[in-house]
Motif scaffolding. Structure first.
Motif, PDB file in Angstrom:
ATOM      1  N   LYS A 282       0.845  -1.212   0.000  1.00  0.00           N
ATOM      2  CA  LYS A 282       0.000   0.000   0.000  1.00  0.00           C
ATOM      3  C   LYS A 282       0.872   1.250   0.000  1.00  0.00           C
ATOM      4  O   LYS A 282       0.642   2.187  -0.763  1.00  0.00           O
ATOM      5  CB  LYS A 282      -0.927   0.001   1.215  1.00  0.00           C
ATOM      6  CG  LYS A 282      -1.875   1.209   1.240  1.00  0.00           C
ATOM      7  CD  LYS A 282      -2.767   1.191   2.467  1.00  0.00           C
ATOM      8  CE  LYS A 282      -3.810   2.316   2.405  1.00  0.00           C
ATOM      9  NZ  LYS A 282      -3.208   3.658   2.451  1.00  0.00           N
ATOM     10  N   ASN A 288      -4.612  -0.743  -3.218  1.00  0.00           N
ATOM     11  CA  ASN A 288      -5.530  -0.033  -2.321  1.00  0.00           C
ATOM     12  C   ASN A 288      -6.155  -1.058  -1.388  1.00  0.00           C
ATOM     13  O   ASN A 288      -6.549  -2.140  -1.830  1.00  0.00           O
ATOM     14  CB  ASN A 288      -6.640   0.662  -3.120  1.00  0.00           C
ATOM     15  CG  ASN A 288      -6.109   1.777  -4.002  1.00  0.00           C
ATOM     16  OD1 ASN A 288      -5.214   2.515  -3.613  1.00  0.00           O
ATOM     17  ND2 ASN A 288      -6.665   1.906  -5.205  1.00  0.00           N
ATOM     18  N   CYS A 290      -9.191  -2.018   1.233  1.00  0.00           N
ATOM     19  CA  CYS A 290     -10.570  -1.680   1.597  1.00  0.00           C
ATOM     20  C   CYS A 290     -10.906  -2.446   2.874  1.00  0.00           C
ATOM     21  O   CYS A 290     -10.968  -3.684   2.871  1.00  0.00           O
ATOM     22  CB  CYS A 290     -11.498  -2.096   0.457  1.00  0.00           C
ATOM     23  SG  CYS A 290     -13.230  -1.697   0.740  1.00  0.00           S
ATOM     24  N   LYS A 301     -13.708   6.607  10.023  1.00  0.00           N
ATOM     25  CA  LYS A 301     -12.366   6.360  10.545  1.00  0.00           C
ATOM     26  C   LYS A 301     -12.441   5.737  11.936  1.00  0.00           C
ATOM     27  O   LYS A 301     -13.187   6.190  12.791  1.00  0.00           O
ATOM     28  CB  LYS A 301     -11.565   7.672  10.599  1.00  0.00           C
ATOM     29  CG  LYS A 301     -11.222   8.194   9.208  1.00  0.00           C
ATOM     30  CD  LYS A 301     -10.201   9.311   9.278  1.00  0.00           C
ATOM     31  CE  LYS A 301      -9.983   9.981   7.950  1.00  0.00           C
ATOM     32  NZ  LYS A 301      -9.499   9.115   6.897  1.00  0.00           N
ATOM     33  N   VAL A 354     -10.506   6.259  -4.628  1.00  0.00           N
ATOM     34  CA  VAL A 354      -9.208   6.644  -4.035  1.00  0.00           C
ATOM     35  C   VAL A 354      -8.645   7.868  -4.750  1.00  0.00           C
ATOM     36  O   VAL A 354      -8.162   8.809  -4.121  1.00  0.00           O
ATOM     37  CB  VAL A 354      -8.206   5.465  -4.094  1.00  0.00           C
ATOM     38  CG1 VAL A 354      -6.797   5.917  -3.733  1.00  0.00           C
ATOM     39  CG2 VAL A 354      -8.648   4.353  -3.147  1.00  0.00           C
ATOM     40  N   TYR A 358     -11.095   9.538  -1.458  1.00  0.00           N
ATOM     41  CA  TYR A 358     -11.766   8.716  -0.442  1.00  0.00           C
ATOM     42  C   TYR A 358     -10.859   7.591   0.056  1.00  0.00           C
ATOM     43  O   TYR A 358     -10.027   7.074  -0.693  1.00  0.00           O
ATOM     44  CB  TYR A 358     -13.022   8.062  -1.025  1.00  0.00           C
ATOM     45  CG  TYR A 358     -14.168   8.995  -1.324  1.00  0.00           C
ATOM     46  CD1 TYR A 358     -14.865   9.631  -0.299  1.00  0.00           C
ATOM     47  CD2 TYR A 358     -14.581   9.224  -2.635  1.00  0.00           C
ATOM     48  CE1 TYR A 358     -15.942  10.474  -0.578  1.00  0.00           C
ATOM     49  CE2 TYR A 358     -15.659  10.066  -2.923  1.00  0.00           C
ATOM     50  CZ  TYR A 358     -16.328  10.683  -1.883  1.00  0.00           C
ATOM     51  OH  TYR A 358     -17.392  11.522  -2.161  1.00  0.00           O
ATOM     52  N   ASP A 359     -11.041   7.188   1.329  1.00  0.00           N
ATOM     53  CA  ASP A 359     -10.517   5.915   1.817  1.00  0.00           C
ATOM     54  C   ASP A 359     -11.562   4.849   1.502  1.00  0.00           C
ATOM     55  O   ASP A 359     -12.744   5.160   1.327  1.00  0.00           O
ATOM     56  CB  ASP A 359     -10.259   5.972   3.330  1.00  0.00           C
ATOM     57  CG  ASP A 359      -9.126   6.927   3.678  1.00  0.00           C
ATOM     58  OD1 ASP A 359      -8.145   6.983   2.918  1.00  0.00           O
ATOM     59  OD2 ASP A 359      -9.236   7.638   4.711  1.00  0.00           O
ATOM     60  N   TYR A 361     -13.855   1.517   2.357  1.00  0.00           N
ATOM     61  CA  TYR A 361     -14.472   0.687   3.400  1.00  0.00           C
ATOM     62  C   TYR A 361     -15.588  -0.149   2.783  1.00  0.00           C
ATOM     63  O   TYR A 361     -16.271   0.302   1.860  1.00  0.00           O
ATOM     64  CB  TYR A 361     -15.082   1.563   4.502  1.00  0.00           C
ATOM     65  CG  TYR A 361     -14.098   2.493   5.165  1.00  0.00           C
ATOM     66  CD1 TYR A 361     -13.278   2.055   6.209  1.00  0.00           C
ATOM     67  CD2 TYR A 361     -13.984   3.825   4.748  1.00  0.00           C
ATOM     68  CE1 TYR A 361     -12.369   2.914   6.816  1.00  0.00           C
ATOM     69  CE2 TYR A 361     -13.077   4.688   5.355  1.00  0.00           C
ATOM     70  CZ  TYR A 361     -12.277   4.218   6.387  1.00  0.00           C
ATOM     71  OH  TYR A 361     -11.380   5.059   6.979  1.00  0.00           O
TER      72      TYR A 361
END
Length: 445
Positions: A282, A288, A290, A301, A354, A358-359, A361
């Motif tokens: 990463k 990436n 998830c 978070k 990404v 955005y992160d 999830y």
């Protein structure tokens, strides 16, 4: 060689005109176009460019011999190459391949205090050496993360301008269906983008030749380069384990349950033994991650289980180039995705999220069929995002929206191969709109 317009171009212009600008560090995985964009910006905007590559010119690692002050470093650069011109307020110093000499980051504080010269550092695999860079330059630098081309940049490369992008966004905001020509053209371009990925060398080859000819060779070389990077930079780590994880991603993505299972990588493999390997990939910008949410509610978070995750490639071209030869042939000649259809579209949407900032999830309820591909948020809501390989019903998405158990969720987004629609608080968009999701959510809020 044709230059491909990139989003960083505007960012660099704004950085240059900022009177309080700090030295800039541009991070990103190898061959996403960092050096090309920076040097082009330099030549267009400065009288003098001082370009130093610490891999190709290791003798420049001696420039800090007398300390890290700007004048001492400039003096030593001039000793090594007296032809380099330092023109006050009109010189850009580029320190490239920073990962091979992270010590230079200590000088950024002194270049900022000195103020006579602009400095940009760049390098791949910076995540791996970034802790030492961070501690050496805290408070005196600005970071920018660069990715391979997203679909918007790909459209620019194909000759479409900003008005096309705005039209697409207006279609989403107004829930106005695309006409037959738009659907056909954008869907075809998007499928090409999925197969090629966004690496500039691959896209340039495709633009210049108008076909996929040669693109697979470039992609395969990139995979070989990444594996070489693992051997070169994964110091003090189990390189075999990192390579094993890397090789297993396409296989595990092709399964219905896309959760990455360490036990499938090697017999008796445990998460704790592989955790560092996954984080290494990463940090290198190759994948990436998830993470599985503990419960679908805000905040995002801290509300996830770090031992449960899916892994996607940071560029879909890497995924495609690692498929077996028959699947590749079917994909390029017949545009048939086969068993990898769901994997590829999910990977590309994750990649788009990404690249938009955005992160990643997802959610999988234990002992239940309830599972959701991705989640994003706006100010008030948690928004589930579904990627459908077939245009069937999205049962989990409907449950999350309708149930009183999930008060943070009021509506959802579904990406399909079909047109725009709205039903039961589910907003449906074609796959090719995924890159616009953040702009869309900002507009409607």
């Amino acid at each position: 060689m044709t230059y491909l317009k990139r989003k960083i171009d505007n960012y660099l212009l704004n950085w240059k005109t900022d009177p309080n600008k700090k030295p800039l560090i541009i991070k990103g995985s190898r061959q996403v176009g960092k050096t090309e964009s920076i040097t082009r910006f330099g030549h267009l905007n400065y009288k003098s460019i001082i370009y130093i590559n610490f891999v190709e010119e290791p003798n420049y690692k001696m420039i800090t011999t007398d300390g890290y002050k700007a004048q001492d470093i400039i003096k030593n650069i001039s000793r090594i190459d007296p032809s380099k011109q330092f023109i006050e307020n009109d010189t850009l110093i580029i320190f490239d391949e920073l990962q091979d000499f992270p010590d230079i980051a200590t000088s950024l504080k002194f270049f900022k205090i000195d103020g006579r010269f602009d400095v940009i550092c760049s390098g791949s695999l910076l995540g791996i050496n970034y802790q030492s860079i961070e501690s050496n330059s805290v408070g005196y630098k600005t970071d920018y993360e660069m990715f391979s081309l997203d679909f918007e940049e790909f459209l620019w490369a194909k000759g479409y301008d900003e008005s096309t992008i705005q039209e697409m966004l207006e279609h989403m905001v107004q829930l106005k269906s695309f006409n037959e020509i738009e659907m056909s053209i954008y869907s075809s371009l998007f499928l090409d983008f999925c197969i090629l990925g966004g690496m500039p060398a691959v896209v340039r080859e495709y633009i210049e030749k108008g076909t996929f000819e040669g693109s697979i060779d470039i992609q395969k070389q990139l995979v070989a380069d990444y594996k070489e990077d693992i051997r070169k930079y994964a110091v003090g780590m189990d390189q075999t384990r990192i390579t094993n994880v890397f090789n297993h991603i396409p296989v595990q993505l092709a399964k219905d349950n896309k959760k990455f299972q360490i036990t499938k990588v090697a017999s008796n493999a445990r998460f704790r033994d592989y955790r560092g390997c996954i984080e290494w990939l990463k940090d290198a910008g190759i994948i990436n991650i998830c993470y599985c949410m503990q419960f679908p509610e805000l905040p995002l978070k801290g509300n996830y289980d770090e031992s449960k995750y899916k892994i996607y490639f940071a560029d879909s071209g890497l995924l495609v180039s690692m498929l077996d030869d028959e699947a590749q042939e079917n994909l390029r000649v017949n545009k048939n995705l086969g068993v990898y259809k769901g994997a590829l579209y999910e990977n590309v949407v994750g990649e788009a999220l990404v690249k938009a900032g955005y992160d990643l999830y997802y959610y999988k309820k234990d002992n239940s069929t309830l599972e959701q591909d991705f989640f994003v948020r706006n100010k008030e809501n948690l928004i589930p995002v579904e990627v459908k390989a077939t245009n069937g019903t999205a049962r989990s998405l409907r449950t999350l929206i309708a149930s009183n158990h999930y008060p943070d969720i009021q509506f959802g987004i579904k990406f399909i191969s079909g047109n725009i629609g709205l039903s039961n608080n589910i907003y449906t968009f074609p796959y090719f709109c995924a890159f616009l999701l953040k702009k869309y959510l900002t507009k409607i809020s």
